[in-house]
Design a protein around this motif. Structure first.
Motif, PDB file in Angstrom:
ATOM      1  N   GLY A  65      -5.827  -0.024  -3.886  1.00  0.00           N
ATOM      2  CA  GLY A  65      -5.424   0.645  -2.652  1.00  0.00           C
ATOM      3  C   GLY A  65      -6.367   0.361  -1.497  1.00  0.00           C
ATOM      4  O   GLY A  65      -5.935   0.144  -0.361  1.00  0.00           O
ATOM      5  N   VAL A  71      -4.326  12.653   0.308  1.00  0.00           N
ATOM      6  CA  VAL A  71      -3.925  12.457  -1.088  1.00  0.00           C
ATOM      7  C   VAL A  71      -4.691  13.393  -2.013  1.00  0.00           C
ATOM      8  O   VAL A  71      -4.116  14.009  -2.917  1.00  0.00           O
ATOM      9  CB  VAL A  71      -4.135  10.990  -1.502  1.00  0.00           C
ATOM     10  CG1 VAL A  71      -3.813  10.785  -2.984  1.00  0.00           C
ATOM     11  CG2 VAL A  71      -3.272  10.077  -0.650  1.00  0.00           C
ATOM     12  N   PHE A  90      -8.831   8.179  -3.833  1.00  0.00           N
ATOM     13  CA  PHE A  90      -7.903   7.151  -3.338  1.00  0.00           C
ATOM     14  C   PHE A  90      -7.827   7.163  -1.820  1.00  0.00           C
ATOM     15  O   PHE A  90      -7.566   8.212  -1.219  1.00  0.00           O
ATOM     16  CB  PHE A  90      -6.502   7.399  -3.904  1.00  0.00           C
ATOM     17  CG  PHE A  90      -5.496   6.354  -3.533  1.00  0.00           C
ATOM     18  CD1 PHE A  90      -5.332   5.228  -4.314  1.00  0.00           C
ATOM     19  CD2 PHE A  90      -4.719   6.479  -2.393  1.00  0.00           C
ATOM     20  CE1 PHE A  90      -4.400   4.256  -3.973  1.00  0.00           C
ATOM     21  CE2 PHE A  90      -3.789   5.517  -2.042  1.00  0.00           C
ATOM     22  CZ  PHE A  90      -3.630   4.402  -2.837  1.00  0.00           C
ATOM     23  N   PRO A  91      -8.038   5.981  -1.189  1.00  0.00           N
ATOM     24  CA  PRO A  91      -8.427   4.676  -1.741  1.00  0.00           C
ATOM     25  C   PRO A  91      -9.939   4.527  -1.788  1.00  0.00           C
ATOM     26  O   PRO A  91     -10.668   5.329  -1.185  1.00  0.00           O
ATOM     27  CB  PRO A  91      -7.811   3.705  -0.743  1.00  0.00           C
ATOM     28  CG  PRO A  91      -7.919   4.429   0.575  1.00  0.00           C
ATOM     29  CD  PRO A  91      -7.704   5.886   0.256  1.00  0.00           C
ATOM     30  N   ASP A  98      -7.341   2.895  -7.271  1.00  0.00           N
ATOM     31  CA  ASP A  98      -8.097   3.249  -6.064  1.00  0.00           C
ATOM     32  C   ASP A  98      -8.634   1.994  -5.388  1.00  0.00           C
ATOM     33  O   ASP A  98      -8.606   1.856  -4.159  1.00  0.00           O
ATOM     34  CB  ASP A  98      -9.281   4.160  -6.404  1.00  0.00           C
ATOM     35  CG  ASP A  98      -8.869   5.471  -7.027  1.00  0.00           C
ATOM     36  OD1 ASP A  98      -7.719   5.899  -6.810  1.00  0.00           O
ATOM     37  OD2 ASP A  98      -9.706   6.072  -7.738  1.00  0.00           O
ATOM     38  N   VAL A 156      -6.669   9.214   4.641  1.00  0.00           N
ATOM     39  CA  VAL A 156      -5.814   9.077   3.461  1.00  0.00           C
ATOM     40  C   VAL A 156      -6.440   9.791   2.267  1.00  0.00           C
ATOM     41  O   VAL A 156      -5.747  10.461   1.486  1.00  0.00           O
ATOM     42  CB  VAL A 156      -5.562   7.587   3.150  1.00  0.00           C
ATOM     43  CG1 VAL A 156      -4.784   7.443   1.842  1.00  0.00           C
ATOM     44  CG2 VAL A 156      -4.803   6.931   4.285  1.00  0.00           C
ATOM     45  N   LEU A 198       0.664   3.997  -2.834  1.00  0.00           N
ATOM     46  CA  LEU A 198       0.377   5.372  -2.426  1.00  0.00           C
ATOM     47  C   LEU A 198       1.432   6.333  -2.988  1.00  0.00           C
ATOM     48  O   LEU A 198       1.106   7.409  -3.496  1.00  0.00           O
ATOM     49  CB  LEU A 198       0.342   5.456  -0.901  1.00  0.00           C
ATOM     50  CG  LEU A 198       0.211   6.852  -0.285  1.00  0.00           C
ATOM     51  CD1 LEU A 198      -1.105   7.495  -0.688  1.00  0.00           C
ATOM     52  CD2 LEU A 198       0.322   6.761   1.239  1.00  0.00           C
ATOM     53  N   THR A 199       2.686   5.928  -2.919  1.00  0.00           N
ATOM     54  CA  THR A 199       3.766   6.762  -3.445  1.00  0.00           C
ATOM     55  C   THR A 199       3.617   6.976  -4.949  1.00  0.00           C
ATOM     56  O   THR A 199       3.767   8.110  -5.447  1.00  0.00           O
ATOM     57  CB  THR A 199       5.129   6.107  -3.146  1.00  0.00           C
ATOM     58  OG1 THR A 199       5.267   5.941  -1.743  1.00  0.00           O
ATOM     59  CG2 THR A 199       6.269   6.966  -3.677  1.00  0.00           C
ATOM     60  N   PHE A 210       0.833  -1.203   0.000  1.00  0.00           N
ATOM     61  CA  PHE A 210       0.000   0.000   0.000  1.00  0.00           C
ATOM     62  C   PHE A 210       0.870   1.256   0.000  1.00  0.00           C
ATOM     63  O   PHE A 210       0.566   2.226  -0.707  1.00  0.00           O
ATOM     64  CB  PHE A 210      -0.922   0.016   1.222  1.00  0.00           C
ATOM     65  CG  PHE A 210      -1.742   1.275   1.314  1.00  0.00           C
ATOM     66  CD1 PHE A 210      -2.838   1.467   0.500  1.00  0.00           C
ATOM     67  CD2 PHE A 210      -1.392   2.283   2.207  1.00  0.00           C
ATOM     68  CE1 PHE A 210      -3.589   2.634   0.563  1.00  0.00           C
ATOM     69  CE2 PHE A 210      -2.129   3.449   2.288  1.00  0.00           C
ATOM     70  CZ  PHE A 210      -3.229   3.632   1.457  1.00  0.00           C
TER      71      PHE A 210
END
Length: 247
Positions: A211, A132, A151-152, A208, A128, A43-44, A39
């Motif tokens: 994630g 994001v 996301f997510p 998404d 998150v 995410l990165t 994850f």
């Protein structure tokens, strides 16, 4: 004259499963670490807008959206599944019923653990999303709509968290293998199915959904590992008789 050795204690299949279920599950720790690392990597890539990932997301989402526009009957079925059958509130209702049953059985610690895991999943997912701030897909001919960041995926995370927790509870309580396999099939269809519907309806990118699965898996696996490491084992099914506690 040699003495006859005492007969070995015989453990029934149910007792064996219950002992295995109450042992600290090393796979849960490994799964939590693996899901967390994956994850973090995803995410990165999302935050950096890695071009191969963006291209893959765009191609897959575009192909499914064109199908959704051309097939209104399939689109309606997917909306029913996404908005009602596999909606996050439906998943929370399933866990609420599980918590109520656990409280009825006097398993207060386990009930609190399940409720806390569900609430933590919702909280982390929303946090998150806010950090994001990824935009959802935008189409000239949308077939569905959704608010907030992409996301997510909350649908994907909620389905995995609810399904995984239910499977864990069934195993913990020694439910027969036949029923557990049936439950696994239902959970697998639900988790994969809700992910498909979110992309098909054009409200999420494929990454998404992935994630959401990874974050949900990390949360549940970590929660399971932490529960089995918790010292108050007397509150678990089958442990009251073994330790002399009474619930």
């Amino acid at each position: 004259m040699p003495t006859t050795p005492p007969p070995a204690a015989r453990i029934s299949a149910v007792d064996g499963e219950r002992r295995a279920a109450s042992a600290p599950p090393r796979p849960a720790v490994a799964a939590a670490l693996l899901c967390t690392v994956l994850f973090g990597l995803l995410l990165t890539l999302v935050v950096l807008r890695w071009s191969p990932l963006i291209s893959l997301d765009t191609d897959l989402a575009g192909a499914l959206h064109r199908t959704a526009v051309a097939e209104p009957g399939w689109t309606h079925r997917n909306r029913v599944l996404s908005d009602w059958v596999w909606d996050p509130w439906t998943m929370r209702a399933v866990l609420a019923a599980a918590v109520w049953l656990l409280l009825r059985r006097g398993e207060r610690l386990l009930a609190a653990w399940v409720a806390a895991t569900s609430l933590l999943g919702t909280g982390v997912q929303q946090a998150v999303k806010a950090l994001v701030g990824r935009e959802r897909p935008v189409w000239p001919d949308p077939v569905d709509s959704a608010g907030y960041a992409a996301f997510p995926s909350g649908h994907a995370l909620s389905a995995l968290v609810a399904g995984a927790l239910v499977l864990w509870l069934l195993r913990l309580h020694g439910v027969s293998r036949r029923w557990r396999w049936a439950a696994r099939a239902v959970v697998a269809v639900s988790v994969v199915g809700v992910g498909f519907t979110r992309v098909f309806l054009g409200v999420h990118w494929p990454s998404d959904v992935v994630g959401g699965w990874l974050l949900g898996g990390a949360l549940v696996a970590g929660s399971v590992a932490a529960y089995h490491a918790y010292p108050a084992r007397w509150d678990r099914p089958g442990c009251a008789q073994e330790t002399g506690w009474r619930s």
